[in-house]
Structures are given as structure tokens and as C-alpha cells.
Design a protein around this motif. Structure first.
Motif, mmCIF file in Angstrom:
data_model
loop_
_atom_site.group_PDB
_atom_site.id
_atom_site.type_symbol
_atom_site.label_atom_id
_atom_site.label_comp_id
_atom_site.label_asym_id
_atom_site.label_seq_id
_atom_site.Cartn_x
_atom_site.Cartn_y
_atom_site.Cartn_z
ATOM 1 N N LYS A 374 92.452 -16.716 44.148
ATOM 2 C CA LYS A 374 93.295 -15.518 44.272
ATOM 3 C C LYS A 374 94.765 -15.804 44.003
ATOM 4 N N GLY A 375 95.217 -17.025 44.260
ATOM 5 C CA GLY A 375 96.623 -17.369 44.059
ATOM 6 C C GLY A 375 96.961 -17.773 42.647
ATOM 7 N N MET A 376 95.986 -17.720 41.738
ATOM 8 C CA MET A 376 96.229 -18.081 40.341
ATOM 9 C C MET A 376 96.216 -16.823 39.481
ATOM 10 N N GLY A 377 97.143 -16.737 38.554
ATOM 11 C CA GLY A 377 97.156 -15.603 37.635
ATOM 12 C C GLY A 377 95.917 -15.589 36.770
ATOM 13 N N LEU A 378 95.480 -14.394 36.389
ATOM 14 C CA LEU A 378 94.227 -14.266 35.646
ATOM 15 C C LEU A 378 94.316 -14.804 34.224
ATOM 16 N N GLU A 379 95.513 -15.134 33.756
ATOM 17 C CA GLU A 379 95.633 -15.721 32.426
ATOM 18 C C GLU A 379 96.345 -17.076 32.470
ATOM 19 N N THR A 380 96.275 -17.740 33.621
ATOM 20 C CA THR A 380 96.982 -19.018 33.771
ATOM 21 C C THR A 380 96.170 -20.211 33.296
ATOM 22 N N TRP A 381 95.037 -19.974 32.648
ATOM 23 C CA TRP A 381 94.282 -21.094 32.082
ATOM 24 C C TRP A 381 95.031 -21.746 30.930
ATOM 25 N N GLN A 390 88.217 -23.177 33.534
ATOM 26 C CA GLN A 390 89.154 -22.443 34.373
ATOM 27 C C GLN A 390 89.140 -20.954 34.041
ATOM 28 N N ALA A 391 89.116 -20.626 32.753
ATOM 29 C CA ALA A 391 89.096 -19.224 32.348
ATOM 30 C C ALA A 391 87.827 -18.539 32.854
ATOM 31 N N ARG A 392 86.717 -19.218 32.769
ATOM 32 C CA ARG A 392 85.467 -18.628 33.234
ATOM 33 C C ARG A 392 85.485 -18.413 34.743
ATOM 34 N N ASN A 393 85.985 -19.395 35.483
ATOM 35 C CA ASN A 393 86.041 -19.254 36.939
ATOM 36 C C ASN A 393 86.969 -18.105 37.349
ATOM 37 N N LEU A 394 88.086 -17.965 36.639
ATOM 38 C CA LEU A 394 88.976 -16.839 36.910
ATOM 39 C C LEU A 394 88.263 -15.515 36.632
ATOM 40 N N GLY A 395 87.393 -15.516 35.631
ATOM 41 C CA GLY A 395 86.630 -14.307 35.339
ATOM 42 C C GLY A 395 85.653 -13.952 36.446
ATOM 43 N N TYR A 396 84.962 -14.957 36.997
ATOM 44 C CA TYR A 396 84.068 -14.683 38.123
ATOM 45 C C TYR A 396 84.848 -14.032 39.268
ATOM 46 N N TRP A 397 86.025 -14.587 39.550
ATOM 47 C CA TRP A 397 86.863 -14.047 40.618
ATOM 48 C C TRP A 397 87.324 -12.633 40.263
ATOM 49 N N ALA A 398 87.723 -12.403 39.009
ATOM 50 C CA ALA A 398 88.250 -11.102 38.596
ATOM 51 C C ALA A 398 87.183 -10.016 38.565
ATOM 52 N N SER A 399 85.905 -10.390 38.644
ATOM 53 C CA SER A 399 84.857 -9.366 38.610
ATOM 54 C C SER A 399 84.983 -8.393 39.775
ATOM 55 N N GLY A 400 85.516 -8.862 40.901
ATOM 56 C CA GLY A 400 85.731 -7.968 42.033
ATOM 57 C C GLY A 400 86.776 -6.911 41.716
ATOM 58 N N PHE A 401 87.831 -7.306 41.003
ATOM 59 C CA PHE A 401 88.860 -6.343 40.609
ATOM 60 C C PHE A 401 88.301 -5.340 39.614
#
Length: 723
Positions: A374-381, A390-401
Motif C-alpha cells: 500500500k505504501g508503494m506507488g502503483l507505477e513505482t516498478w 514488482q509490477a505484477r505484485n502491485l497489480g494484485y494489490w491494485a485489484s482491490g481499488f
């Protein structure tokens, strides 16, 4: 009836094909005789392929094990085509398949474990430095025996670029066995891929091996290719896989995705045993994005795994469709050496789609496992090691949004995201996941507003989504610790931190201030209040820069604060400092350098107050208000420590809350650093940079953030502006 073929000892053959001499007559059935005669006729054809496979055909008649050709062969093949033979395989490269002469290598290769334990007799790899330019390559495997039939072959391709190898998951293809010869094709490559450099070790390879014990079954839009062994686990598993795929197809069709123009139907689903990053990844062959396929882990074939299988198939199918919407080539999408543009969006939307498949209280385990991002920007990969992962993991997290956005905005949000992806170009303004998402959410900062609301509800336990845990806090402040507190963090666009304030001691009648002192307008602070660490927490306020909130508190109160960066302008990588002052409202609200015990003076009219350093006889800070309750600001100024000069000044509009401009000075009181002026709506109007009193640059923005013009100055005040 038995027919006899007699070949005397030591007699040289009278035909081109070399035959081993038999010491005695060999009985042949009529069927075997026809097979041998066919081989003799084949041997008389002046074809380089026939000359290459003579021993393999005849050795089959004696039951001996063919040694075949060499284990590896390399030859130069150009636009006119050529033939290579190694072991039991002959590869025919037709004219026009290669654009220029290159060394092509055919070699034996160990079979993969993707589809179980398979024979190595017909396992090979073909290596070519160039992409195939528009012609399929013919592959013939010899010695497979009767009867004539369709046979399964495992086929994968890989590319090496910049020293990094990338391998697509192997899939099942089918070839025809006629007279013991299995023939299939290597599809021509998609010419939009571009040609990789032909430096040593770079190029492309196809690898294949024959499969035993495989069958297939089809539905309207899919063909499942499966090991027959799974039938002993679940006899209806092929039907359930096809039903899951057709259900996912229909749900994507209901979202109005262009399925007919995305993939070549029916789409193959290869069931295997490979351990891959996902249980049902979408494979992208070099033949092109439109020829995508799915590879399903056989472990999901059991009836008890039906829900997991349905989610996996839907997730993978959506990936295959997304690949068609991605404006880049297959190679650019899949290769580890490429930037993982849209990988975040792929996982965010496919993970969201899992719930569209299963409904109810389903929560993806991939989302839960990555909530800590949550503390990382969605495009900080960008620029990070392991950027793909990293980009994929951010995507898993962003699925809630994505789920929250769809619920809040309704409409065709997810389709709009991928239509925006398809419309993006590079290099200007470049590819961006967040730009596609922000534009799909709508104008006027809708995505940023929803991001702040979403993070506040998530941190306070108010999403209303079953199975969602409340994330842990990133920082705490206890009122008993100090009369003034400060919470801060560096936040990239579309990231957030959770802060918790605990009122464990408070003077009688005191009110506490929550004062955002960051100069970034895109930072938002959403406050919730409760008394139980596990919630529920109730919404209190949403704060922006320099808009403090005064709250009456009591011992036992707890506040959860979502500090959120909703920067909605590309390139979405600028980190901003979230900063919040906490404490008694009588203290200085905007200048953190002012000590908590600094004396405060109040003007006779009660509209101004300032703090002084009596040892240096200087003013530390000033606050000027429009009312004696100190709720509507005119301006405030913070001074340099130990220096009688302002460091920062902020002026407000008549409403007392909207910032008009922000000024910075050096220790001599001269303009220095970045000055900002804002529209009434809060968007930046002018940005000026100064160096010790001299203006360097000036940028004017329109209300939507577009640049009207940009000026540079020569040190004498003369401007050069564009446009």
C-alpha cells in the motif's frame, strides 16, 4: 498370407536406399510389405529430405533402434530456404521464411516436464537468429510407427535478447502421423515484433517433443488438450474446464470486449504439470498476440478444485484478451528484458475478474498477499530490480481499488481502461498504466478522489467487503508523548500510509489540531475516529494542504489517518512528502520548527498571533486570520531558525481555506526556490523558480494541468518563452 522378402548376404543394394543385409529371409505381412514398398518408392524420389531419413525408415522394419542423423547440425539458410536433419527429425525451411542468410541449428534436446514424463526420442530444438518472415516451417518426425493418426506434440518458443532468455510456456499442438511420419508446422512469426540483433547468443528457438497419453475435447470457443490420466481423478474434468472457459468468455463478452478481434478461436487450453507463476497463464507465441493460448495446471482438475480452476481459467483468458489490446508486440510484452508496461493493469483487472467469475465473498489470495504494498506507488516498478515481478505484485494489490472503482462508478470502467491502453503510443507521451486508469475513471480528478476515499475506508475497516482484513498502521502518535507530534512519509502517486493517533492523555477542555503542512495539493489526509483498535471507525474529515482540523478529544479516543497521494498527472513517479502536525490547537499550526514552549503573542484585535525566540529577539512564525476564532486564514509565515528572515509564506483566498500562493525565501529574505500560485479550484496556475532573488523559469498551466507556456530567464529579467 505371408510374403517373403529375401536379401542374400553380402549383396550390395541395387537402389539408392542403403539396406542392412539379412542373413535369412524375413517374413513380412501384407501390411508390412506395403509399408516397405512405400519406403522404397519414397527412397527413389530425388528429395533432400528423403535422402536424410533413409536409415530411420528401414531400420523400423527390422525392429532396430535408429541412430538417425547427428545430434546437432548447423547450416546457413537464407531466403531460398533449406533442409536440416538431426536424429529422427527433418526440418524444411521454405523459400521466403528467412529474410537473409543466417546460421540455423537443429539439435536434440531433453523433453520438458511440462506434460509429464515423456520420451526423449523425438525431442528437438531449432535455433534461428532471425524471426520467420511470413512462412511456416515444416517439421517431420520419423519412426513413430502405425497406425495413421493425430498425435500430440509439446511446443514452446523462446527468445534471447540483451543476454536475457525468455521462454513462453509450452503448449500442446497436433500433427498428423502418416506411414509412421509425424508432420506439423512451426508458425511464421508476427512481423511486427521487430528483428533482434544477431549478436552471439541472441535469437529465437522453438522446442518440441512428442506426447503420449493425451486427448482433446472442444466446445464452441475452446479446445482442451489434457492427459488422459486426469480422467481417473475426475472423469468430467475436460467438460468442467470447457464450461469454465465458456463462462469466462461470456462474462468478457458482457463487458463488451472485442473478443472476435482479439484471438483466434477456438483458443487452446493445454493441461500440464509445469510449475508456473500462475495456475493458468496465458501464453503468447512469437506467431503473434492473436494466437494466444492457456496452460492450466493439472492439479486443478479435481472436482474439489473447481472454484480455483474457474478463477484461474478466467484470469488467464482475460490476460490473453488484454495482450491483444496491448499496443506492443508479443516480444515486448513477454520478454524479461522489456519494461513491464501494463503488467500492473493486467493483474489488477484479471484479479478483479476472478470475483466476477466466482461472485459472493470470494477474495483473491494474491490480493491479500500483497496488501503490504500500500505504501508503494502503483507505477513505482520503473527502475527497480525485478521490475516484472514488482509490477505484477502491485497489480494484485491494485485489484482491490479496481473493485472499488467499478462499484463506485459503475459503467464500463474496465473496458475503458483497456481501450485507453490500446490507444497509447510510445515514445511520446509514453506508455502508462496509471494514465489509462485515471482517464477511464473520468475527468476532474475522479480517480484521485476515489483513491483517497478507498484508502480511508480500507484503513478504517469500512469497505463493506467480506474477508478483507484491516491493514496494520505504519506509524503511531500518542498524546502523552509530547505536546506536539509530527507524522510524515514519502509517498509516490497512488500510494498511501496508515497513521494512528491515540489520545491517552489530554488536558481538560483541550482541542487537538490535525494540520497538513505539505505543499503538495495532491496529498490528502482522510481522518476516521473510534475507540476500539479493531474498529469500527467513523469518518471525520478529509484534509488538504494547510487546512487544519480542530477536534475535541477525550482519553481513549483513537484516530486512523489515511495519508494518500493521488497525483493524477504523468509520469506518476514524483515522490511527495506527506506531513501532518498534531497537538494542542494553541500551538503553531504550520511551522514545525517552532518549539512547543515558544512564547505566543496575540494582536490587540485578536486576528494575528506570532511566536518569538526571546534569546535571539526574532519572530519564529506568524499567523494572520480573518476571524478571532482563528478558523479563516489570511496568511502565515515561517522564519529561518535563528535568522530574522522569512523562510516560507502562504497566502489564502477570501474563503480562508483555499491557498492562493506559496512563497520561499533565502536567509537574506530574497525569493528563492519554487513559488506556486493556484486557481480557485486548487489546481496549479503558475510555477516560478528563483535563485537568490533572480527568476529562472516560469510555467503557466491551464485549469486541467496542461502547459500554456514555459519561459526561461537570462539573469537580467529577459524571458524566452515557448510556445
Amino acid at each position: 498370407m505371408v510374403t517373403w522378402l529375401s536379401i542374400p548376404d553380402g549383396r550390395p543394394p541395387s537402389f539408392p536406399l542403403r539396406l542392412r543385409a539379412f542373413r535369412r529371409a524375413v517374413p513380412l505381412s501384407a501390411r508390412m510389405l506395403r509399408y516397405v514398398l512405400a519406403m522404397l518408392v519414397f527412397a527413389c524420389i530425388p528429395d533432400p529430405v528423403a535422402e536424410a531419413v533413409d536409415d530411420d525408415l528401414l531400420l523400423l522394419t527390422s525392429g532396430a533402434r535408429a541412430a538417425g542423423g547427428p545430434a546437432v547440425v548447423t547450416r546457413t539458410v537464407g531466403p531460398s530456404g533449406g533442409v536440416l536433419r538431426a536424429g529422427r527429425v527433418v526440418v524444411t525451411i521454405p523459400p521466403g521464411a528467412l529474410a537473409s542468410p543466417v546460421p540455423v541449428t537443429l539439435r536434440r534436446a531433453a523433453p520438458g516436464a511440462d506434460f509429464g514424463n515423456q520420451s526423449a526420442l523425438w525431442s528437438y530444438a531449432l535455433e534461428i537468429p532471425l524471426l520467420q518472415s511470413g512462412q511456416d516451417i515444416d517439421v517431420a518426425l520419423f519412426g513413430l510407427g502405425a497406425p495413421d493418426r493425430q498425435a500430440a506434440v509439446a511446443l514452446g518458443d523462446s527468445s534471447t535478447m540483451g543476454g536475457q532468455a525468455d521462454t513462453a510456456p509450452a503448449r500442446v499442438v497436433w500433427g498428423s502421423v502418416t506411414s509412421g511420419v509425424l508432420r506439423f508446422k512451426l508458425s511464421a512469426h508476427d512481423l511486427t515484433q521487430g528483428v533482434l540483433p544477431t549478436a552471439s547468443g541472441e535469437g529465437h528457438a522453438s522446442r518440441w517433443w512428442t506426447l503420449a497419453g493425451y486427448a482433446r475435447k472442444s466446445s464452441q470457443h475452446f479446445t482442451v488438450e489434457y492427459p488422459t490420466a486426469v480422467l481417473s481423478v475426475s472423469a468430467d474434468s475436460p467438460d468442467r474446464i470447457l464450461a469454465a472457459a465458456e463462462d469466462a468468455y461470456q462474462k468478457l463478452a458482457n463487458l463488451n470486449f472485442d473478443l472476435a478481434g482479439s484471438l483466434a478461436w477456438p483458443v487452446p487450453i493445454s493441461v500440464g504439470y509445469a510449475t508456473l507463476d500462475e495456475p493458468c497463464p496465458a501464453g503468447l507465441p512469437l506467431a503473434g498476440k492473436g494466437k494466444g493460448y492457456l496452460v492450466l495446471n493439472a492439479g486443478l482438475c479435481a472436482a474439489a478444485s473447481s472454484d480455483a480452476m474457474r478463477a484461474a481459467v478466467g484470469h488467464g483468458l482475460f490476460h490473453a484478451v488484454q495482450a491483444a489490446y496491448d499496443p506492443r508486440s508479443t516480444l515486448a510484452q513477454r520478454h524479461a528484458a522489456s519494461d513491464p508496461h501494463f503488467a500492473m493493469l493486467r493483474e489488477a483487472s484479471s484479479t478483479w475478474f476472478e470475483r466476477a467469475i466466482l461472485g459472493g465473498s470470494y477474495v483473491s489470495p494474491y490480493f491479500l498477499a500483497n496488501m503490504g504494498l500500500k505504501g508503494m506507488g502503483l507505477e513505482t516498478w520503473q527502475g527497480m530490480p525485478q521490475a516484472q515481478a514488482q509490477a505484477r505484485n502491485l497489480g494484485y494489490w491494485a485489484s482491490g481499488f479496481v473493485r472499488s472503482l467499478v462499484d463506485q462508478l459503475q459503467g464500463q470502467l474496465v473496458l475503458g481502461v483497456w481501450q485507453n491502453v490500446r490507444n497509447q503510443t510510445s515514445p511520446t507521451p509514453g506508455y502508462s498504466d496509471l494514465r489509462a486508469l485515471v482517464e477511464a475513471a473520468g475527468p476532474g480528478g475522479v480517480a484521485a478522489l476515489n483513491w483517497a476515499d478507498y484508502m480511508g475506508r480500507l484503513f478504517s475497516g469500512n469497505t463493506g467487503y467480506a474477508g478483507w482484513p484491516v491493514p496494520a498502521s505504519d506509524a503511531f502518535w500518542l498524546s502523552s508523548g509530547a505536546p506536539l507530534g509530527r507524522l510524515s512519509a514519502s509517498l509516490a502517486p497512488f500510494s498511501a500510509q496508515k497513521w494512528t493517533v491515540i489520545i491517552d492523555s489530554v488536558p481538560t477542555g483541550a482541542q487537538y489540531m490535525f494540520s497538513p503542512i505539505s505543499e503538495t495539493p495532491d496529498l490528502t489526509y482522510v481522518i476516521y475516529k473510534g475507540t476500539n483498535p479493531n474498529g469500527p471507525f467513523s469518518y471525520v474529515a478529509t484534509l488538504k494542504m494547510f487546512n487544519p482540523q480542530m477536534l475535541a478529544t477525550a482519553p481513549g479516543d483513537m484516530y486512523v489517518i489515511a495519508a494518500v497521494n493521488g497525483e493524477s498527472k504523468s509520469p506518476y513517479t514524483t515522490v511527495s512528502g506527506a506531513d501532518l502536525l498534531l497537538g494542542d490547537k494553541a500551538k503553531c499550526r504550520f511551522c514545525p520548527e517552532v518549539p512547543a514552549d515558544a512564547p505566543m503573542l496575540i494582536s490587540e484585535d485578536g486576528l494575528s498571533r506570532w511566536w518569538v525566540d526571546e534569546s535571539y529577539m526574532i519572530t519564529l512564525a506568524q499567523e494572520h486570520y480573518q476571524d478571532t476564532q482563528w478558523t479563516k486564514l489570511w496568511s502565515f509565515y515561517c522564519s529561518w531558525p535563528n535568522v530574522a528572515a522569512f523562510k516560507t509564506g502562504v497566502r489564502f483566498r477570501l474563503d480562508g481555506t483555499t491557498v492562493y500562493d506559496i512563497q520561499h525565501y533565502d536567509t537574506e529574505g530574497k525569493e528563492h526556490g519554487i513559488w506556486k500560485e493556484f486557481y480557485e479550484a486548487g489546481n496549479i496556475h503558475f510555477v516560478r523558480t528563483y535563485a537568490h532573488g533572480l527568476i529562472l523559469t516560469m510555467t503557466e498551466y491551464d485549469p486541467d494541468g496542461g502547459i500554456i507556456h514555459y519561459c526561461t530567464y537570462d539573469g537580467q529579467g529577459t524571458a524566452t518563452c515557448t510556445p
